[in-house]
Scaffold this motif. Sequence first.
Motif, PDB file in Angstrom:
ATOM      1  N   CYS A   1       0.931  -1.166  -0.051  1.00  0.00           N
ATOM      2  CA  CYS A   1      -0.103   0.010   0.036  1.00  0.00           C
ATOM      3  C   CYS A   1       0.892   1.332   0.070  1.00  0.00           C
ATOM      4  CB  CYS A   1      -0.900  -0.041   1.137  1.00  0.00           C
ATOM      5  SG  CYS A   1      -2.333   1.018   0.836  1.00  0.00           S
TER       6      CYS A   1
ATOM      7  N   GLN B   1      -0.244  -2.622  -4.242  1.00  0.00           N
ATOM      8  CA  GLN B   1      -1.098  -1.653  -3.741  1.00  0.00           C
ATOM      9  C   GLN B   1      -2.334  -2.052  -2.722  1.00  0.00           C
ATOM     10  OE1 GLN B   1      -1.323   2.138  -4.265  1.00  0.00           O
ATOM     11  NE2 GLN B   1      -2.251   1.500  -2.304  1.00  0.00           N
ATOM     12  N   PHE B   2      -2.657  -3.345  -3.057  1.00  0.00           N
ATOM     13  CA  PHE B   2      -3.518  -3.983  -2.087  1.00  0.00           C
ATOM     14  C   PHE B   2      -2.808  -4.377  -0.786  1.00  0.00           C
ATOM     15  CE2 PHE B   2      -2.011  -7.047  -5.117  1.00  0.00           C
ATOM     16  CZ  PHE B   2      -1.723  -8.141  -4.033  1.00  0.00           C
TER      17      PHE B   2
ATOM     18  N   TYR C   1      -8.347  -3.431  -1.014  1.00  0.00           N
ATOM     19  CA  TYR C   1      -7.740  -2.337  -1.159  1.00  0.00           C
ATOM     20  C   TYR C   1      -8.220  -1.353  -0.332  1.00  0.00           C
ATOM     21  CZ  TYR C   1      -6.316  -3.991  -5.969  1.00  0.00           C
ATOM     22  OH  TYR C   1      -5.859  -4.538  -6.956  1.00  0.00           O
TER      23      TYR C   1
ATOM     24  N   TYR D   1      -2.734   6.369  -6.444  1.00  0.00           N
ATOM     25  CA  TYR D   1      -2.376   5.037  -7.162  1.00  0.00           C
ATOM     26  C   TYR D   1      -1.022   5.376  -7.888  1.00  0.00           C
ATOM     27  CZ  TYR D   1      -3.994   7.670 -11.340  1.00  0.00           C
ATOM     28  OH  TYR D   1      -4.178   8.376 -12.234  1.00  0.00           O
TER      29      TYR D   1
ATOM     30  N   SER E   1      -1.640  -2.339  -9.673  1.00  0.00           N
ATOM     31  CA  SER E   1      -2.084  -3.205  -8.456  1.00  0.00           C
ATOM     32  C   SER E   1      -0.576  -3.854  -7.844  1.00  0.00           C
ATOM     33  CB  SER E   1      -3.048  -4.124  -8.833  1.00  0.00           C
ATOM     34  OG  SER E   1      -3.373  -4.984  -7.637  1.00  0.00           O
TER      35      SER E   1
END
Length: 192
Positions: free
Chosen positions: A76, A172-173, A137, A142, A161
């Motif tokens: 993240c 990112q998740f 998420y 982003y 991602s």
Amino acid sequence: MIAIIKYNAGNTQSVQNALSRLGYLSVITDEPETILKADKVIFPGVGEASSAMKYLREKGLDKTILSITKPMLGICLGLQLMCKSSEENDTDCLGIFKTKVKRFPSFGIVPHMGWNNFNVLKGDLFRSIKKTEDVYYVHSYYAEINEETIASCDYILPFASAIQKDNYYATQFHPEKSAGVGEQILKNFLEL
């Protein structure tokens, strides 16, 4: 040994709990020597980019992260800080990935919070994971899709991602909050 980087912006305890469920021991630390000796390093994150980068620089952790030669996983905010820069308070970041971090457009619901699947998946991090599987998420910023993107997702627009360059991986998740799919992704990372 697995080192989880402590920098006052991470969800370190939930990452450590996820590793424990998989049977791995880890240490939460901001000691450069411990981080550099680790077999794997995890750089989790929940928070704001400029204050997180300030703390990393004050502790010398920015140089430590750039010196890591073992597999490292950013999560993240960790992914965002590994990029070139962030629109969040106009922050210069670590520059491992040459892409920029932008704020989602205001015509959508921000933050992107909840479960979503993938458009593209490639590489060892996603071994035995399907594009149709969902991960969790929660983010307002982003990373742009770039040549180092190994997974992408759509929310308002397509974004990276997951990114990978050399020994540096980032999502990112939140794999630690993504149930069985997330556990498999963490396991894949730990087995690299």
